[in-house]
Design an enzyme around this catalytic site. Structure first.
Site, PDB file in Angstrom:
ATOM      1  N   GLY A  79     -13.866   9.434 -14.962  1.00  0.00           N
ATOM      2  CA  GLY A  79     -13.681   8.863 -15.750  1.00  0.00           C
ATOM      3  C   GLY A  79     -13.277   9.878 -17.191  1.00  0.00           C
ATOM      4  O   GLY A  79     -13.589   9.608 -17.886  1.00  0.00           O
ATOM      5  N   LYS A 113     -15.201   7.607   2.323  1.00  0.00           N
ATOM      6  CA  LYS A 113     -14.689   8.197   0.686  1.00  0.00           C
ATOM      7  C   LYS A 113     -16.558   8.392   0.226  1.00  0.00           C
ATOM      8  O   LYS A 113     -16.907   7.622   0.044  1.00  0.00           O
ATOM      9  CB  LYS A 113     -14.185   8.082  -0.336  1.00  0.00           C
ATOM     10  CG  LYS A 113     -14.957   9.012  -1.525  1.00  0.00           C
ATOM     11  CD  LYS A 113     -13.335   8.395  -2.528  1.00  0.00           C
ATOM     12  CE  LYS A 113     -13.327   8.272  -4.309  1.00  0.00           C
ATOM     13  NZ  LYS A 113     -14.210   9.366  -4.705  1.00  0.00           N
ATOM     14  N   ALA A 156     -11.293  12.797  -9.152  1.00  0.00           N
ATOM     15  CA  ALA A 156     -11.723  12.662 -10.637  1.00  0.00           C
ATOM     16  C   ALA A 156     -11.280  13.992 -11.938  1.00  0.00           C
ATOM     17  O   ALA A 156     -10.949  14.873 -11.443  1.00  0.00           O
ATOM     18  CB  ALA A 156     -13.795  12.968 -10.158  1.00  0.00           C
ATOM     19  N   GLY A 157     -11.391  13.273 -12.583  1.00  0.00           N
ATOM     20  CA  GLY A 157     -11.098  14.105 -13.994  1.00  0.00           C
ATOM     21  C   GLY A 157      -9.809  13.945 -13.832  1.00  0.00           C
ATOM     22  O   GLY A 157      -9.595  13.775 -15.828  1.00  0.00           O
ATOM     23  N   ASN A 161      -8.404   7.303 -10.239  1.00  0.00           N
ATOM     24  CA  ASN A 161      -8.629   5.461 -10.824  1.00  0.00           C
ATOM     25  C   ASN A 161      -8.374   4.951 -11.962  1.00  0.00           C
ATOM     26  O   ASN A 161      -7.509   5.002 -13.090  1.00  0.00           O
ATOM     27  CB  ASN A 161     -10.660   5.086 -10.272  1.00  0.00           C
ATOM     28  CG  ASN A 161     -10.272   4.024 -10.051  1.00  0.00           C
ATOM     29  OD1 ASN A 161     -10.804   2.512  -9.533  1.00  0.00           O
ATOM     30  ND2 ASN A 161      -9.694   3.086 -11.126  1.00  0.00           N
ATOM     31  N   THR A 162      -9.764   5.911 -12.764  1.00  0.00           N
ATOM     32  CA  THR A 162      -9.684   5.472 -14.262  1.00  0.00           C
ATOM     33  C   THR A 162      -8.185   5.945 -14.871  1.00  0.00           C
ATOM     34  O   THR A 162      -7.592   4.935 -16.232  1.00  0.00           O
ATOM     35  CB  THR A 162     -11.072   5.987 -15.211  1.00  0.00           C
ATOM     36  OG1 THR A 162     -11.908   5.586 -14.610  1.00  0.00           O
ATOM     37  CG2 THR A 162     -10.624   5.396 -16.106  1.00  0.00           C
TER      38      THR A 162
END
Lengths: 69, 257
Positions: free
Chosen positions: B159, B98, B185-186, B207-208
């Site tokens: 994040g 990645k 992301a986001g 992830n976050t």
């Protein structure tokens, strides 16, 4: 003799193989990747690669992460 | 069976998750299980030489069950990213990466120029490259032309939890992309993931949104369901939007008319 290990000066008794270095540091060779003087080593060459005075060694592993950091 | 194919690998799950920011490894393990993900991204960092007491991340990840996707998170130049990708390949014994080349500390937006350079180099070296990029259709096309195995535009900054900020760009990217489109992301909550999938994304990476939730295990399950719901809705084909109502019940036979 002195090498640079993960960016820091590190003193060793004398030249040794990457396998021996990992052993001294108590690092499981199956869990890490090693770069020797900017060349990434194949795991099979840990035994045959000799670390000598002034060499740069990077030892990395996987840590938690997703994006960014 | 609706499978996700990237390069030479096939996955049932369309959710890819991270391993950062969890309160404990035990919570991470349970969240991974609840997410149904089959691919997990990990960062590559120097081993702590002075303190060897810390456990390894790999103590907690069953690599027979999960496919590890090393990332180059935190790299700011093509050179750093290529170096990290090479190390990740040796640490993990797969040629997938990645690819992230960050261009700005506050937004963590990618440096697309460096990203393209790193993509070309790693493709030449035989890597399966999954580049994290902005939601710019032109950059996505260039990455695809450079040999990327998938394109991974952001929904919003890493994040941030803002959700999909530019729906139209993702629609445009979806239209021309010939490799899998992964929104990376986001995402903040389940509906963000569902929206990405409804727009036709092939997968979502996060992830976050999971690790930072008050109950990460419950959120992982919510994301698992949202990604599947969004995918089903995309495949089912939604109705057209219209300005006025359109009754579902027949007009004929109304009492008293």
């Amino acid at each position: 003799m002195r090498i640079t290990l993960n960016g820091e000066p590190h003193d060793l008794a004398g030249p040794l193989s990457v396998t021996a270095l990992l052993g001294q540091l108590q690092i499981d060779p199956r869990r890490v990747a090693v770069e020797h003087n900017r060349i990434v080593l194949k795991r099979g060459s840990f035994d045959a690669t000799l670390v000598a005075e002034g060499d740069e060694v990077e030892i990395v592993n996987f840590v938690g992460g997703g994006d960014g950091n | 069976m609706d499978l996700l194919t990237i390069a030479d690998k096939t996955f049932t799950s369309r959710l890819i998750v991270g391993t950062g920011k969890y309160s404990s490894p035990a919570v991470m393990v349970r969240a991974h299980e609840a997410s149904g993900a089959e691919m997990i991204t990990v960062a590559v960092r120097r081993v702590n030489i002075t303190d060897r007491t810390k456990e390894s991340l790999l103590d907690y990840i069953d690599t027979s069950k999960y496919f590890l996707l090393p990332n180059t998170a935190g790299c700011y130049t093509a050179e750093e990213a290529v170096r990290t990708a090479r190390l990740g390949r040796e640490a993990g014994l797969s040629n997938w990466v990645k690819l992230e080349v960050i261009g700005d500390e506050r937004t963590l937006f990618p440096d697309n120029e460096q990203l393209l350079e790193a993509t070309r180099q790693l493709v030449r070296e035989g890597f399966v490259v999954l580049p994290y990029t902005t939601d710019d259709p032109v950059v996505c096309r260039k990455l695809e032309d450079a040999g990327a195995a998938a394109i991974m535009p952001l929904g919003a900054p890493i994040g941030s939890g803002l959700g999909i900020q530019n729906v139209n760009n993702l629609r445009i990217i979806r239209e021309f992309a010939r490799v899998p489109l992964i929104v990376d992301a986001g995402v903040g909550t389940a509906s963000d993931a569902a929206l990405a999938m409804e727009l036709g994304a092939d997968a979502v990476l996060m992830n976050t949104a999971i690790a930072g939730a008050q109950d990460p295990v419950a959120m992982a399950e919510a994301m698992n369901l949202a990604v599947r719901a969004g995918r089903f809705a995309f495949l089912a084909g939604r109705i057209d939007r219209r300005m006025y109502a359109n009754a579902s019940s027949p007009v004929a036979g109304l009492v008293g008319r």
